[in-house]
Design a protein around this motif. Sequence first.
Motif, PDB file in Angstrom:
ATOM      1  N   HIS A   1      34.518  54.119  57.422  1.00  0.00           N
ATOM      2  CA  HIS A   1      33.709  53.163  58.054  1.00  0.00           C
ATOM      3  C   HIS A   1      32.390  52.289  57.306  1.00  0.00           C
ATOM      4  O   HIS A   1      31.686  51.578  57.874  1.00  0.00           O
ATOM      5  N   GLY A   2      32.899  52.489  55.630  1.00  0.00           N
ATOM      6  CA  GLY A   2      31.547  52.500  54.633  1.00  0.00           C
ATOM      7  C   GLY A   2      31.821  50.933  54.073  1.00  0.00           C
ATOM      8  O   GLY A   2      31.337  50.490  53.129  1.00  0.00           O
ATOM      9  N   LEU A   3      33.254  50.861  54.459  1.00  0.00           N
ATOM     10  CA  LEU A   3      34.164  49.753  53.309  1.00  0.00           C
ATOM     11  C   LEU A   3      34.122  48.461  53.876  1.00  0.00           C
ATOM     12  O   LEU A   3      34.942  48.581  55.008  1.00  0.00           O
ATOM     13  N   HIS A   4      34.174  46.877  53.404  1.00  0.00           N
ATOM     14  CA  HIS A   4      35.203  45.873  54.517  1.00  0.00           C
ATOM     15  C   HIS A   4      36.506  46.088  54.242  1.00  0.00           C
ATOM     16  O   HIS A   4      36.355  47.258  53.402  1.00  0.00           O
ATOM     17  N   VAL A   5      37.275  45.304  54.958  1.00  0.00           N
ATOM     18  CA  VAL A   5      38.979  46.029  55.152  1.00  0.00           C
ATOM     19  C   VAL A   5      39.248  44.973  53.297  1.00  0.00           C
ATOM     20  O   VAL A   5      40.127  45.787  52.939  1.00  0.00           O
ATOM     21  N   THR A   6      38.610  44.019  52.643  1.00  0.00           N
ATOM     22  CA  THR A   6      38.954  43.459  51.738  1.00  0.00           C
ATOM     23  C   THR A   6      38.944  44.113  50.672  1.00  0.00           C
ATOM     24  O   THR A   6      39.892  44.605  49.574  1.00  0.00           O
ATOM     25  N   ALA A   7      37.734  45.409  50.604  1.00  0.00           N
ATOM     26  CA  ALA A   7      37.729  46.532  49.812  1.00  0.00           C
ATOM     27  C   ALA A   7      39.164  47.448  49.554  1.00  0.00           C
ATOM     28  O   ALA A   7      39.598  48.031  49.064  1.00  0.00           O
ATOM     29  N   HIS A   8      39.333  47.372  51.243  1.00  0.00           N
ATOM     30  CA  HIS A   8      40.363  48.579  51.090  1.00  0.00           C
ATOM     31  C   HIS A   8      41.103  48.426  51.121  1.00  0.00           C
ATOM     32  O   HIS A   8      42.008  48.935  50.239  1.00  0.00           O
ATOM     33  N   VAL A   9      41.442  47.143  50.993  1.00  0.00           N
ATOM     34  CA  VAL A   9      43.052  46.423  50.560  1.00  0.00           C
ATOM     35  C   VAL A   9      42.702  46.663  49.093  1.00  0.00           C
ATOM     36  O   VAL A   9      43.780  46.617  48.639  1.00  0.00           O
ATOM     37  N   ASP A  10      41.682  46.455  48.038  1.00  0.00           N
ATOM     38  CA  ASP A  10      41.857  46.432  46.584  1.00  0.00           C
ATOM     39  C   ASP A  10      41.977  47.511  45.677  1.00  0.00           C
ATOM     40  O   ASP A  10      43.092  47.816  45.069  1.00  0.00           O
ATOM     41  N   PHE A  11      41.520  48.814  46.882  1.00  0.00           N
ATOM     42  CA  PHE A  11      41.312  50.199  46.093  1.00  0.00           C
ATOM     43  C   PHE A  11      42.887  50.574  46.793  1.00  0.00           C
ATOM     44  O   PHE A  11      43.375  51.300  46.401  1.00  0.00           O
ATOM     45  N   ALA A  12      43.349  50.020  47.747  1.00  0.00           N
ATOM     46  CA  ALA A  12      44.924  50.494  48.214  1.00  0.00           C
ATOM     47  C   ALA A  12      46.082  50.764  47.196  1.00  0.00           C
ATOM     48  O   ALA A  12      47.066  50.644  46.811  1.00  0.00           O
ATOM     49  N   GLU A  13      46.169  48.715  47.010  1.00  0.00           N
ATOM     50  CA  GLU A  13      46.881  47.614  45.444  1.00  0.00           C
ATOM     51  C   GLU A  13      46.763  48.758  44.440  1.00  0.00           C
ATOM     52  O   GLU A  13      47.230  48.782  43.653  1.00  0.00           O
TER      53      GLU A  13
ATOM     54  N   ASP B   1      31.947  38.228  45.374  1.00  0.00           N
ATOM     55  CA  ASP B   1      31.891  38.264  47.562  1.00  0.00           C
ATOM     56  C   ASP B   1      30.730  37.229  47.522  1.00  0.00           C
ATOM     57  O   ASP B   1      29.385  37.493  47.606  1.00  0.00           O
ATOM     58  N   GLU B   2      31.101  35.520  47.559  1.00  0.00           N
ATOM     59  CA  GLU B   2      30.103  34.395  46.990  1.00  0.00           C
ATOM     60  C   GLU B   2      29.273  34.941  48.655  1.00  0.00           C
ATOM     61  O   GLU B   2      28.079  34.822  49.467  1.00  0.00           O
ATOM     62  N   ASP B   3      29.450  35.215  50.044  1.00  0.00           N
ATOM     63  CA  ASP B   3      29.167  35.633  51.662  1.00  0.00           C
ATOM     64  C   ASP B   3      27.781  36.456  51.480  1.00  0.00           C
ATOM     65  O   ASP B   3      27.206  36.378  51.847  1.00  0.00           O
ATOM     66  N   ARG B   4      27.982  37.801  50.032  1.00  0.00           N
ATOM     67  CA  ARG B   4      27.196  38.647  49.447  1.00  0.00           C
ATOM     68  C   ARG B   4      26.043  37.957  48.741  1.00  0.00           C
ATOM     69  O   ARG B   4      25.540  39.099  48.068  1.00  0.00           O
ATOM     70  N   ASP B   5      26.274  37.017  48.337  1.00  0.00           N
ATOM     71  CA  ASP B   5      25.608  36.634  46.984  1.00  0.00           C
ATOM     72  C   ASP B   5      25.551  37.714  46.125  1.00  0.00           C
ATOM     73  O   ASP B   5      24.634  37.996  45.091  1.00  0.00           O
ATOM     74  N   ALA B   6      26.364  38.915  45.611  1.00  0.00           N
ATOM     75  CA  ALA B   6      26.927  39.434  44.716  1.00  0.00           C
ATOM     76  C   ALA B   6      28.012  39.471  44.373  1.00  0.00           C
ATOM     77  O   ALA B   6      29.707  39.185  44.554  1.00  0.00           O
ATOM     78  N   THR B   7      28.779  40.175  43.084  1.00  0.00           N
ATOM     79  CA  THR B   7      30.314  39.976  42.403  1.00  0.00           C
ATOM     80  C   THR B   7      30.448  42.253  43.057  1.00  0.00           C
ATOM     81  O   THR B   7      29.659  42.853  42.680  1.00  0.00           O
ATOM     82  N   ARG B   8      31.248  42.215  43.313  1.00  0.00           N
ATOM     83  CA  ARG B   8      31.871  43.303  44.061  1.00  0.00           C
ATOM     84  C   ARG B   8      32.879  44.043  42.485  1.00  0.00           C
ATOM     85  O   ARG B   8      33.600  43.143  42.438  1.00  0.00           O
ATOM     86  N   ALA B   9      32.229  45.011  42.728  1.00  0.00           N
ATOM     87  CA  ALA B   9      33.300  45.982  40.981  1.00  0.00           C
ATOM     88  C   ALA B   9      33.848  46.862  41.714  1.00  0.00           C
ATOM     89  O   ALA B   9      33.241  48.136  42.725  1.00  0.00           O
ATOM     90  N   CYS B  10      34.941  47.189  41.808  1.00  0.00           N
ATOM     91  CA  CYS B  10      36.192  48.421  42.633  1.00  0.00           C
ATOM     92  C   CYS B  10      36.666  49.373  41.566  1.00  0.00           C
ATOM     93  O   CYS B  10      37.011  48.221  40.308  1.00  0.00           O
TER      94      CYS B  10
END
Length: 945
Positions: A717-729, A750-759
């Motif tokens: 419940h802490g991450l969006h599905v796109t992050a879940h996909v990144d971590f799974a791969e 992550d343009e929708d959030r004005d940030a870069t997501r670093a996994c």
Amino acid sequence: MTQPQAASAAQASEPAALAQPSVTGHPEPLGPLICGPAEIFDAGGIRSQIKALAEDTSPAALRAETVKILKAANKTGRAAIAEAFADKPFAARDLTRSYTFLTDGLVTTALYVASELLHPLATPTRGERIAVMAVGGYGRGEMAPASDVDLLFLTPYKITAWAESVIESMLYILWDLRLKIGHSSRTIKDCIRLGGEDYTIRTAMLEHRFLAGHAPLAQELDKRLKKELFSQDAPEFVEAKLAERDARHLKQGQRYMVEPNVKEGKGGLRDLQSLFWIAKYLYQVKDARELVPLGLFRAEEMELFTKAANFLWAVRSHLHLATGRATEQLTFDLQVEVASRMGYEDKAGRRGVEVFMQEYFRHATRVGDLTRIFLTKLEASQQKNAPLLERIFRRRPRIKPGYKVVHNRLDVIDPKAFLQDRLNLLRLFEEALRTGMLIHPDAMRLVTANLHLIDEDMRNDKEARKLFLDLLLKHGNSERALRRMNELGVLSAFLPEFEPIVAMMQFNMYHSYTVDEHTIQVIANFAAIERGELEDELPLSSEILRKGLNRKVLMVAMLLHDIGKGREQDHSILGAQIARKVAPRLGLKPSECETVEWLVRYHLLMSDMAQKRDIADPRTVRDFAKAVQTVKRLDLLLLLTVCDIRGVGPDTWNNWKAALLRALYGQTRAALEGGMEALNREHRGVSAKKALREALPDWSKADLKTETARHYPPYWHGLHVTAHVDFAEMLRDFTAKGNAGEVMIRLYPDEDRDATRACFVMEDHPGIFARIAGALALVGANVVDARSYTTKDGYVTDAFWIQDSEGHPFDPIRLHRLKQMIEKTLKGEVITRDALKSRDKIKKREKAFKVPTHITFDNEGSEIYTIIEVDTRDRPGLLYDLARTLASANVYIANAVIATYGEQVVDAFYVKDMFGLKYYAESKQRTLEKKLRAAIAEGAKRADT
């Protein structure tokens, strides 16, 4: 109105242009000085000293000795002026005259040495004459400590060899004194020709003043300038000066910019000077006070002019003395310095610098008022052309009885009749909004002169309340009326509680405007949403507004939300107490008053919850929903929050904040409408796993089962599905490689959030969160959010949302290099602590800000974590220092939520101890707090050196 006549000889003082030198050959002071003339420049003594030297000294040696003597005199004179000014920090007029007097001494002595000792001429011909003139600000006799020295060398005909030698020797002396000399050599004919071609030269010539040399030549110039130059092209000169002013304002920004330019900014010295140049050109005045008998200003307005000019000159002079150069920008660090020099001290709830800047902005506003009054008088006398659009489109809206239109501005026909009904002081603004016209300055003057009519009886008058609320609600651009009412003092007269925040500056890097201007900006943002101008940018707010809410309640709450600022008490609590008194007085119903009071009290609640807490934690949403209680309040609070953040400054709002607020609103609304079970962790975990399966259709059931089984519930419940996909791969690749020392990194814009997501994926071991925070600090990344999760099979999956120094996602072109640098740091090829020493610095202009450190422990805000909130001074290496300190104390960091407000940052860490428990024991809390404070202090010391 008939055109004012030029000032008569009886009214004017002796023209400065023809001021005669004294018997010593040195011009007399132009008025009172800040200390004795002899302390500033002893002309007689210095001349005698140089004359004695000349008897047995070669010309080359004499020039060098003259420079030595004048250098010492300049140093002594400047020290005497600075010392006297320190004792009398507001004696600006005396100071500017003193620097002029000192400069006059240096220039005339240089001329004396050059013309009489180095290049003496026994019988000069008619062509071998020279008059040295001061022009520009120096000619006006207004010199700040680091002002330029603008000189005109006037000759009767083409320059002779003798004149050239004199000018050259004189300039070398002045240059050796390190004076900033601007100079030109011209004949009278040249002056008239060049002045006719260039308005800048014409303006400089307007303020010519004879210093020394051939006086008849100077008198001839003065006579011919008036006859052949200054009597020409009056409307064109006015238009040129106003065009210069408009261009300057465009470049420098609004009057309420928090780091104003004292000289060139809106409401600054140049505005006052432009006003005087126009007056001097049109009416031949020698002093601004002559504008009163001409009917251009009233006596009380001239007093404001004088006070504003004196204050601005004092500020500018302190700026020059503090920096040792011609600094005009009142930057944050210099605001503190100048406030201290001028004697402003900290008092209850406010720093001395804030009181000083409030005074500055109030003077700047008055300069704007005076300029407006003056320009209207020019229009009335046809010296200033009406605006172009007005000349093209003459159609005028119908106006109500009692008003007239003058130059497309709303004016009052009969002032006496107007004042017989004091409610007209409010009706004027309503009529201006209704017709879309600007208010004529004569009507403005009438209002400001009669503010005493707005008394307690009028404030409680039923019709007055209705008029005021109509101004807020009826015409769709209430910010225009509020801004003008504020500038004229009407808003503070009708709402006395508003007066303390007028021109109040908040000394921080977060707020771009004064408190009153911020309030008006908030209302302007709401009006823009209502007009449909922000539909794409603010879809949720626009939709809520379309469905309908209580505009009256929201508008009054916006007007009052910051009214408690500047006092020792929390401004939200004090503001709510003020709202409790003001809302009923404005005619709101008891239920509306209660809602206004609640909105003012909790106007920061939604912003704080969204930015300082983990909104993926069900407890956050549950607590917020309990506080808000109803969807109606939620709607009102969202609109107030959005407009409040947008009203802080032009760059404060971004997609990151928008996404946080949208998510918090959506979850809270669902909880309020569908019950708190909608926030159930298990329910959300099932939905997240289902979304992952749908996003990975090519994966086998076995692989999907492995992936969904390896994570603990908070991960889902802490991450969006796109992050879940990144971590799974990433985890699948990581386990396939089988390299224990491997570090896997994925950067996603992550343009929708004005940030870069670093996994990040790697094997779990203590201190990883701190190492990642350090690596990101080294690449100049600002962390805005971070999540740290461990898997059941011993891996760490950390997600950090980062922005560049401008608050935007990193440019995709930079991501590859960014990744390489992070990998090097995480693999130990770069030692973070050592590398950060040179980067973890606070800029000089930002060192003036004081941010006290507050550390709190919250065991109620999350079901399974203790929230440690650290509110302190921001700097590049802070998150790394805090995370490293917590790691060394065996604290497990699950999440970190970072909210930045200019120089202030609030880092909220969701933590457990090494046994997976919360930090309930006060002794443990105190120990952790002590370690965190020590890390902050050590880092602050490093950053400040």
